[in-house]
Design a protein around this motif. Structure first.
Motif, PDB file in Angstrom:
ATOM      1  N   GLU A   1     -14.527 145.797  71.412  1.00  0.00           N
ATOM      2  CA  GLU A   1     -14.054 145.368  72.622  1.00  0.00           C
ATOM      3  C   GLU A   1     -15.108 146.113  73.711  1.00  0.00           C
ATOM      4  O   GLU A   1     -15.414 145.725  74.959  1.00  0.00           O
ATOM      5  N   ASN A   2     -15.617 147.356  73.158  1.00  0.00           N
ATOM      6  CA  ASN A   2     -16.619 148.044  74.046  1.00  0.00           C
ATOM      7  C   ASN A   2     -17.914 147.530  74.088  1.00  0.00           C
ATOM      8  O   ASN A   2     -18.816 148.355  74.174  1.00  0.00           O
ATOM      9  N   THR A   3     -18.235 146.314  73.568  1.00  0.00           N
ATOM     10  CA  THR A   3     -19.466 146.117  73.154  1.00  0.00           C
ATOM     11  C   THR A   3     -19.729 144.568  73.815  1.00  0.00           C
ATOM     12  O   THR A   3     -18.842 143.875  74.142  1.00  0.00           O
TER      13      THR A   3
ATOM     14  N   ILE B   1     -22.139 138.900  70.202  1.00  0.00           N
ATOM     15  CA  ILE B   1     -22.706 139.028  68.698  1.00  0.00           C
ATOM     16  C   ILE B   1     -21.795 138.252  68.008  1.00  0.00           C
ATOM     17  O   ILE B   1     -22.097 137.710  66.883  1.00  0.00           O
ATOM     18  N   LEU B   2     -20.528 137.983  68.163  1.00  0.00           N
ATOM     19  CA  LEU B   2     -19.784 137.387  67.386  1.00  0.00           C
ATOM     20  C   LEU B   2     -19.837 135.845  67.678  1.00  0.00           C
ATOM     21  O   LEU B   2     -19.289 135.097  66.774  1.00  0.00           O
ATOM     22  N   LYS B   3     -20.398 135.470  68.788  1.00  0.00           N
ATOM     23  CA  LYS B   3     -20.706 133.994  68.820  1.00  0.00           C
ATOM     24  C   LYS B   3     -21.859 133.289  68.472  1.00  0.00           C
ATOM     25  O   LYS B   3     -21.922 132.203  67.916  1.00  0.00           O
ATOM     26  N   HIS B   4     -22.983 134.312  68.517  1.00  0.00           N
ATOM     27  CA  HIS B   4     -24.193 133.642  68.335  1.00  0.00           C
ATOM     28  C   HIS B   4     -24.944 134.443  67.121  1.00  0.00           C
ATOM     29  O   HIS B   4     -24.983 135.720  67.020  1.00  0.00           O
ATOM     30  N   GLY B   5     -25.230 133.818  66.202  1.00  0.00           N
ATOM     31  CA  GLY B   5     -26.056 134.413  65.009  1.00  0.00           C
ATOM     32  C   GLY B   5     -27.516 133.823  64.936  1.00  0.00           C
ATOM     33  O   GLY B   5     -27.915 133.003  65.727  1.00  0.00           O
ATOM     34  N   GLU B   6     -28.287 134.042  63.766  1.00  0.00           N
ATOM     35  CA  GLU B   6     -29.616 133.453  63.826  1.00  0.00           C
ATOM     36  C   GLU B   6     -29.234 132.153  63.033  1.00  0.00           C
ATOM     37  O   GLU B   6     -30.347 131.483  62.581  1.00  0.00           O
ATOM     38  N   SER B   7     -28.350 131.634  63.056  1.00  0.00           N
ATOM     39  CA  SER B   7     -27.885 130.418  62.168  1.00  0.00           C
ATOM     40  C   SER B   7     -26.640 129.794  62.607  1.00  0.00           C
ATOM     41  O   SER B   7     -26.196 130.231  63.688  1.00  0.00           O
TER      42      SER B   7
ATOM     43  N   MET C   1      -9.416 144.487  63.364  1.00  0.00           N
ATOM     44  CA  MET C   1     -10.240 143.121  63.509  1.00  0.00           C
ATOM     45  C   MET C   1     -11.009 142.678  62.605  1.00  0.00           C
ATOM     46  O   MET C   1     -11.640 143.612  62.017  1.00  0.00           O
ATOM     47  N   TYR C   2     -10.789 141.390  61.875  1.00  0.00           N
ATOM     48  CA  TYR C   2     -11.543 140.873  60.663  1.00  0.00           C
ATOM     49  C   TYR C   2     -13.044 140.418  60.991  1.00  0.00           C
ATOM     50  O   TYR C   2     -12.677 139.334  61.557  1.00  0.00           O
ATOM     51  N   LEU C   3     -13.904 140.652  60.260  1.00  0.00           N
ATOM     52  CA  LEU C   3     -15.111 140.080  60.815  1.00  0.00           C
ATOM     53  C   LEU C   3     -15.885 139.340  59.476  1.00  0.00           C
ATOM     54  O   LEU C   3     -15.802 140.519  58.312  1.00  0.00           O
ATOM     55  N   ASN C   4     -16.209 138.205  59.459  1.00  0.00           N
ATOM     56  CA  ASN C   4     -16.811 137.726  58.209  1.00  0.00           C
ATOM     57  C   ASN C   4     -18.394 137.837  58.572  1.00  0.00           C
ATOM     58  O   ASN C   4     -18.622 137.260  59.458  1.00  0.00           O
ATOM     59  N   VAL C   5     -19.114 138.830  57.701  1.00  0.00           N
ATOM     60  CA  VAL C   5     -20.462 138.870  58.157  1.00  0.00           C
ATOM     61  C   VAL C   5     -21.437 137.903  57.518  1.00  0.00           C
ATOM     62  O   VAL C   5     -22.360 137.416  58.109  1.00  0.00           O
TER      63      VAL C   5
ATOM     64  N   SER D   1     -18.900 150.505  68.880  1.00  0.00           N
ATOM     65  CA  SER D   1     -19.015 151.791  69.181  1.00  0.00           C
ATOM     66  C   SER D   1     -18.804 152.915  68.124  1.00  0.00           C
ATOM     67  O   SER D   1     -18.270 152.549  67.163  1.00  0.00           O
ATOM     68  N   PRO D   2     -19.241 154.130  68.154  1.00  0.00           N
ATOM     69  CA  PRO D   2     -19.364 155.327  67.296  1.00  0.00           C
ATOM     70  C   PRO D   2     -18.013 155.351  66.387  1.00  0.00           C
ATOM     71  O   PRO D   2     -16.795 155.103  66.881  1.00  0.00           O
ATOM     72  N   LEU D   3     -18.071 155.850  65.237  1.00  0.00           N
ATOM     73  CA  LEU D   3     -16.885 156.381  64.595  1.00  0.00           C
ATOM     74  C   LEU D   3     -16.371 157.578  65.041  1.00  0.00           C
ATOM     75  O   LEU D   3     -17.237 158.443  65.441  1.00  0.00           O
TER      76      LEU D   3
END
Length: 259
Positions: free
Chosen positions: A234-236, A240-246, A208-212, A165-167
């Protein structure tokens, strides 16, 4: 300018210079895409380039947008430190608030989202083993591996940015360089940077920490991590956190044990 060139993957990354060029370009694409998709600068501040078959936006020095020109200058300063193997980079969106503390007014930097670009270097020739869980038998990194990881990283940045969600409206962009103390001269500052004051930094909301993702070359490793407010994710769409292209989707991280 040098900054605006497209990312071209050589057939073989056989020298440190080729690897460095690729890492610089990848950093330029990643930072440009993040600022573009987070709506920091107007459309006129970007040019369009291709990274293999992926269309990407690259910042340019736009006279009508002093902020984008400033960021390009900072990036060129970062290149200097990167070339010298001194640096790790943090790009954050924050705002500054004045706060009184024991009758002193201090400027607190309230961070609302940040992007950590962590570089690892080899000082003695190619880096053959990154300690990955799936060790390859010959443990050499091919240009195909680097290209695949680079494109995946940029795609993941696009997916993540489009799902956050937007900044808030009043954010400002800050760039901090962190140095590897054991190799960096104490008086070193790249062009465009000054020694950081140790002002207070607070993160707004629950982080929330994400490893891109990470991109290896035989000479460098670039890792990209994002810290954002949990609320923005959480608004999204959680998928996307579970499925990537690999098999390496965006991982939700705890604190990085290495840091």
């Amino acid at each position: 300018s040098n900054f605006q060139s497209a990312v071209v993957f050589p057939n073989k990354i056989s020298t440190e210079q080729q690897s460095l060029m690729l890492v610089k370009r990848l950093l330029a694409v990643a930072v440009s895409c993040i600022t573009y998709l987070r709506g920091i600068f107007p459309e006129s501040a970007y040019g369009t380039r291709y990274m293999d078959d992926v269309c990407v936006k690259i910042l340019r020095e736009d006279k009508s947008c002093p902020g984008s020109t400033q960021l390009v200058k900072w990036m060129l300063g970062c290149y200097d430190a990167l070339q010298k193997k001194y640096v790790s980079l943090l790009v954050s969106f924050s705002y500054f608030i004045l706060d009184s503390f024991n009758n002193y007014w201090i400027c607190l930097q309230t961070i609302t989202e940040c992007y950590h670009f962590k570089f690892k270097y080899t000082h003695n020739g190619p880096l053959l083993d990154f300690g990955s869980k799936n060790k390859r038998n010959d443990s050499t990194i091919t240009c195909a591996d680097t290209k695949k990881a680079s494109i995946l990283l940029i795609r993941k940045i696009y997916v993540l940015m489009q799902n956050l969600s937007p900044l808030p409206n009043d954010v400002c962009l800050t760039m901090k360089l962190f140095y590897y103390d054991e190799v960096t001269p104490s008086d070193y500052q790249p062009p465009g940077f000054k020694e950081g004051e140790c002002e207070g930094m607070i993160f707004e909301g629950e982080p929330m920490y994400l490893n891109v993702g990470e991109v290896p070359t035989p000479f460098h490793m670039l890792k990209v991590k994002v810290t954002t407010e949990k609320q923005r994710i959480e608004n999204t769409d959680k998928n996307i956190l579970k499925h990537g292209e690999s098999n390496v989707p965006l991982r939700v991280d705890g604190d990085d044990p290495e840091e």
